[in-house]
Design a protein around this motif. Sequence first.
Motif, PDB file in Angstrom:
ATOM      1  N   HIS A 201       0.799  -1.235   0.000  1.00  0.00           N
ATOM      2  CA  HIS A 201       0.000   0.000   0.000  1.00  0.00           C
ATOM      3  C   HIS A 201       0.827   1.277   0.000  1.00  0.00           C
ATOM      4  O   HIS A 201       0.324   2.323  -0.406  1.00  0.00           O
ATOM      5  N   GLY A 202       2.052   1.247   0.482  1.00  0.00           N
ATOM      6  CA  GLY A 202       2.846   2.457   0.630  1.00  0.00           C
ATOM      7  C   GLY A 202       3.013   2.814   2.091  1.00  0.00           C
ATOM      8  O   GLY A 202       2.619   2.069   2.995  1.00  0.00           O
ATOM      9  N   LEU A 203       3.594   3.988   2.347  1.00  0.00           N
ATOM     10  CA  LEU A 203       3.868   4.436   3.714  1.00  0.00           C
ATOM     11  C   LEU A 203       2.690   5.240   4.259  1.00  0.00           C
ATOM     12  O   LEU A 203       2.255   6.210   3.624  1.00  0.00           O
ATOM     13  N   PRO A 204       2.164   4.900   5.447  1.00  0.00           N
ATOM     14  CA  PRO A 204       1.070   5.676   6.045  1.00  0.00           C
ATOM     15  C   PRO A 204       1.620   6.920   6.746  1.00  0.00           C
ATOM     16  O   PRO A 204       2.829   7.075   6.930  1.00  0.00           O
ATOM     17  N   MET A 205       0.704   7.786   7.159  1.00  0.00           N
ATOM     18  CA  MET A 205       1.120   8.974   7.895  1.00  0.00           C
ATOM     19  C   MET A 205       1.482   8.643   9.342  1.00  0.00           C
ATOM     20  O   MET A 205       2.417   9.218   9.900  1.00  0.00           O
ATOM     21  N   ALA A 206       0.731   7.721   9.972  1.00  0.00           N
ATOM     22  CA  ALA A 206       0.954   7.419  11.391  1.00  0.00           C
ATOM     23  C   ALA A 206       0.587   5.974  11.676  1.00  0.00           C
ATOM     24  O   ALA A 206      -0.238   5.377  10.972  1.00  0.00           O
ATOM     25  N   LEU A 207       1.219   5.437  12.723  1.00  0.00           N
ATOM     26  CA  LEU A 207       0.937   4.077  13.192  1.00  0.00           C
ATOM     27  C   LEU A 207       0.627   4.145  14.678  1.00  0.00           C
ATOM     28  O   LEU A 207       1.368   4.745  15.460  1.00  0.00           O
ATOM     29  N   TYR A 208      -0.466   3.510  15.086  1.00  0.00           N
ATOM     30  CA  TYR A 208      -0.964   3.553  16.464  1.00  0.00           C
ATOM     31  C   TYR A 208      -0.802   2.164  17.075  1.00  0.00           C
ATOM     32  O   TYR A 208      -1.339   1.186  16.541  1.00  0.00           O
ATOM     33  N   THR A 209      -0.058   2.052  18.177  1.00  0.00           N
ATOM     34  CA  THR A 209       0.167   0.756  18.807  1.00  0.00           C
ATOM     35  C   THR A 209       0.091   0.900  20.325  1.00  0.00           C
ATOM     36  O   THR A 209       0.040   2.010  20.859  1.00  0.00           O
ATOM     37  N   ASP A 210       0.106  -0.241  21.015  1.00  0.00           N
ATOM     38  CA  ASP A 210       0.221  -0.193  22.465  1.00  0.00           C
ATOM     39  C   ASP A 210       1.680   0.056  22.837  1.00  0.00           C
ATOM     40  O   ASP A 210       2.529   0.298  21.967  1.00  0.00           O
ATOM     41  N   ARG A 211       2.011  -0.020  24.131  1.00  0.00           N
ATOM     42  CA  ARG A 211       3.366   0.295  24.600  1.00  0.00           C
ATOM     43  C   ARG A 211       4.156  -0.965  24.918  1.00  0.00           C
ATOM     44  O   ARG A 211       4.895  -1.012  25.900  1.00  0.00           O
ATOM     45  N   ALA A 212       4.013  -1.985  24.058  1.00  0.00           N
ATOM     46  CA  ALA A 212       4.767  -3.225  24.248  1.00  0.00           C
ATOM     47  C   ALA A 212       6.260  -2.956  24.131  1.00  0.00           C
ATOM     48  O   ALA A 212       6.693  -1.909  23.617  1.00  0.00           O
ATOM     49  N   GLY A 213       7.060  -3.922  24.589  1.00  0.00           N
ATOM     50  CA  GLY A 213       8.507  -3.739  24.605  1.00  0.00           C
ATOM     51  C   GLY A 213       9.108  -3.527  23.232  1.00  0.00           C
ATOM     52  O   GLY A 213      10.114  -2.830  23.092  1.00  0.00           O
ATOM     53  N   TRP A 214       8.520  -4.128  22.197  1.00  0.00           N
ATOM     54  CA  TRP A 214       9.054  -3.941  20.845  1.00  0.00           C
ATOM     55  C   TRP A 214       8.738  -2.554  20.299  1.00  0.00           C
ATOM     56  O   TRP A 214       9.375  -2.096  19.339  1.00  0.00           O
ATOM     57  N   ALA A 215       7.725  -1.876  20.869  1.00  0.00           N
ATOM     58  CA  ALA A 215       7.231  -0.610  20.322  1.00  0.00           C
ATOM     59  C   ALA A 215       7.888   0.610  20.964  1.00  0.00           C
ATOM     60  O   ALA A 215       8.316   1.530  20.274  1.00  0.00           O
ATOM     61  N   PHE A 216       7.959   0.623  22.307  1.00  0.00           N
ATOM     62  CA  PHE A 216       8.461   1.795  23.020  1.00  0.00           C
ATOM     63  C   PHE A 216       9.293   1.363  24.216  1.00  0.00           C
ATOM     64  O   PHE A 216       9.131   0.256  24.750  1.00  0.00           O
ATOM     65  N   VAL A 217      10.148   2.273  24.649  1.00  0.00           N
ATOM     66  CA  VAL A 217      10.860   2.125  25.922  1.00  0.00           C
ATOM     67  C   VAL A 217      10.086   2.933  26.957  1.00  0.00           C
ATOM     68  O   VAL A 217       9.884   4.144  26.788  1.00  0.00           O
ATOM     69  N   THR A 218       9.599   2.275  27.998  1.00  0.00           N
ATOM     70  CA  THR A 218       8.839   2.950  29.060  1.00  0.00           C
ATOM     71  C   THR A 218       9.555   2.735  30.382  1.00  0.00           C
ATOM     72  O   THR A 218       9.762   1.611  30.823  1.00  0.00           O
ATOM     73  N   ARG A 219       9.965   3.833  31.018  1.00  0.00           N
ATOM     74  CA  ARG A 219      10.587   3.795  32.333  1.00  0.00           C
ATOM     75  C   ARG A 219       9.912   4.837  33.210  1.00  0.00           C
ATOM     76  O   ARG A 219       9.986   6.039  32.913  1.00  0.00           O
ATOM     77  N   PRO A 220       9.222   4.411  34.299  1.00  0.00           N
ATOM     78  CA  PRO A 220       9.030   3.028  34.726  1.00  0.00           C
ATOM     79  C   PRO A 220       7.998   2.304  33.866  1.00  0.00           C
ATOM     80  O   PRO A 220       7.325   2.922  33.050  1.00  0.00           O
ATOM     81  N   ALA A 221       7.886   1.003  34.105  1.00  0.00           N
ATOM     82  CA  ALA A 221       6.945   0.203  33.328  1.00  0.00           C
ATOM     83  C   ALA A 221       5.531   0.731  33.500  1.00  0.00           C
ATOM     84  O   ALA A 221       5.094   1.024  34.612  1.00  0.00           O
ATOM     85  N   GLY A 222       4.816   0.871  32.389  1.00  0.00           N
ATOM     86  CA  GLY A 222       3.450   1.374  32.431  1.00  0.00           C
ATOM     87  C   GLY A 222       3.352   2.881  32.440  1.00  0.00           C
ATOM     88  O   GLY A 222       2.257   3.436  32.440  1.00  0.00           O
ATOM     89  N   GLY A 223       4.497   3.584  32.446  1.00  0.00           N
ATOM     90  CA  GLY A 223       4.477   5.044  32.479  1.00  0.00           C
ATOM     91  C   GLY A 223       4.529   5.644  31.087  1.00  0.00           C
ATOM     92  O   GLY A 223       4.182   5.007  30.086  1.00  0.00           O
ATOM     93  N   GLN A 224       4.973   6.903  31.028  1.00  0.00           N
ATOM     94  CA  GLN A 224       5.107   7.589  29.754  1.00  0.00           C
ATOM     95  C   GLN A 224       6.247   6.983  28.947  1.00  0.00           C
ATOM     96  O   GLN A 224       7.253   6.521  29.496  1.00  0.00           O
ATOM     97  N   VAL A 225       6.087   6.977  27.630  1.00  0.00           N
ATOM     98  CA  VAL A 225       7.133   6.415  26.778  1.00  0.00           C
ATOM     99  C   VAL A 225       8.308   7.383  26.703  1.00  0.00           C
ATOM    100  O   VAL A 225       8.141   8.606  26.819  1.00  0.00           O
ATOM    101  N   ASP A 226       9.513   6.839  26.546  1.00  0.00           N
ATOM    102  CA  ASP A 226      10.733   7.636  26.405  1.00  0.00           C
ATOM    103  C   ASP A 226      10.997   7.816  24.916  1.00  0.00           C
ATOM    104  O   ASP A 226      11.485   6.904  24.249  1.00  0.00           O
ATOM    105  N   LYS A 227      10.681   8.978  24.389  1.00  0.00           N
ATOM    106  CA  LYS A 227      10.815   9.210  22.955  1.00  0.00           C
ATOM    107  C   LYS A 227      12.251   9.488  22.532  1.00  0.00           C
ATOM    108  O   LYS A 227      12.539   9.604  21.345  1.00  0.00           O
ATOM    109  N   THR A 228      13.156   9.610  23.496  1.00  0.00           N
ATOM    110  CA  THR A 228      14.567   9.800  23.158  1.00  0.00           C
ATOM    111  C   THR A 228      15.291   8.473  22.966  1.00  0.00           C
ATOM    112  O   THR A 228      16.395   8.442  22.447  1.00  0.00           O
TER     113      THR A 228
END
Length: 400
Positions: A201-228
């Motif tokens: 299909h091509g590249l979408p504008m955005a992808l929406y996922t949960d905060r699983a370990g493969w998707a985001f780094v969250t410290r502490p667990a269940g908190g805000q994602v670390d976008k850096t």
Amino acid sequence: MRLYGPSAVERAMKVQEVLLRAMSGQLTWLQAADILGWSPRTVRRWRVRYEQRGYDGLFDRRRGQPSPRRAPLAEVQRLLRLYRERYEGFNVRHFHEIARREHRVTLSYSFTRLALQGAGLVRKRRPRGRHFQRREPRACVGELLHLDGSPHAWLALAPTERQTMLTVVDDATSRVLYAQLVDAESTATVMQALQAVFTTHGLPMALYTDRAGWAFVTRPAGGQVDKTRLTQVGRALKRLGVEHIPAYSPQARGRSERLNRTLQDRLVNELRVAGIRTVPAANAYLRRTFLPHHHATFTRPPRDPASAFVPLGGVDLEQILCYEEERTVANDNTVVLDGVRLQLPKQPGRATCAGLRVLVRRHLTGAHSVWWGTRCLNQADRSGQKRSDHVSNAAVSFIC
């Protein structure tokens, strides 16, 4: 006169009282029609019946007689037998669709639901609880995709096994762009799903996922994602220019959660009826049979016919949708990634590669490659052995 119940007698007495008051001039016929909730024409007809037949004319002559539009008893019995013997466990909507499609049942959904509930084959649903505000779908196809995994016992005929259904859904149309049973929701399986969607299909504008370990780094667990700090998937999406949006509650992932419930409710039963026991056969049934009917039932047209997907052009997904890490080349001109040692051949113009900072990639095929900037220093198979089709001094350009 037939025997009528209390409600029929009470109704006849009320009609008689209103007609008598109108006939005596205490009410106009329009007022009588308003009181009875009838049209003036109906009031005139019942007045004639009362004048001709008296009190007996005020009873409904259809009482005690079957409706001319009643369902044939044989058809109702066939419907109940189908559910009981073959489709037990299906929800009513799903069963009704398959019964009409596969068995030429002509009964309406409402009649089917009441018949199954009356026979005790399905339970009446309780009303849902807390009210949530609905978010309007995006306007264009490709503006937002949802990716989610659902662990479940998908093969009813192999109840000891448990797989994960990985799905990618378009927000604007609710169309399932990718669905596959996999062993687990991991970096590799997610990248394979993204590669299939992006290639088709091509590249979408955005992808929406949960905060699983493969998707985001969250410290502490269940908190805000670390976008850096980006995961491998986050790094790939950033290089492709796809916005990665985290969800902070199950309600925020409403479309993915509803799709998972629908698949668990419908697909499991269909796989059981089809006699499917293996994952490859289930994935084949999913693609060829289930999804076409699912799309015909649940997808909707987008509000804006324009597509937000961006064509890939010259993007080399193999070099982006992969696992990569930086390494320093050792004195023996080798690098190691996850226990696999890769030997670098002598490069033209260099006495040695020792000390170079390089990128080591493990691709979705299991093959490896070593990169210094845009220059590929080595390509190897999954065991680290050099590939025969490698050209050591080849320069390859890709998105950085």
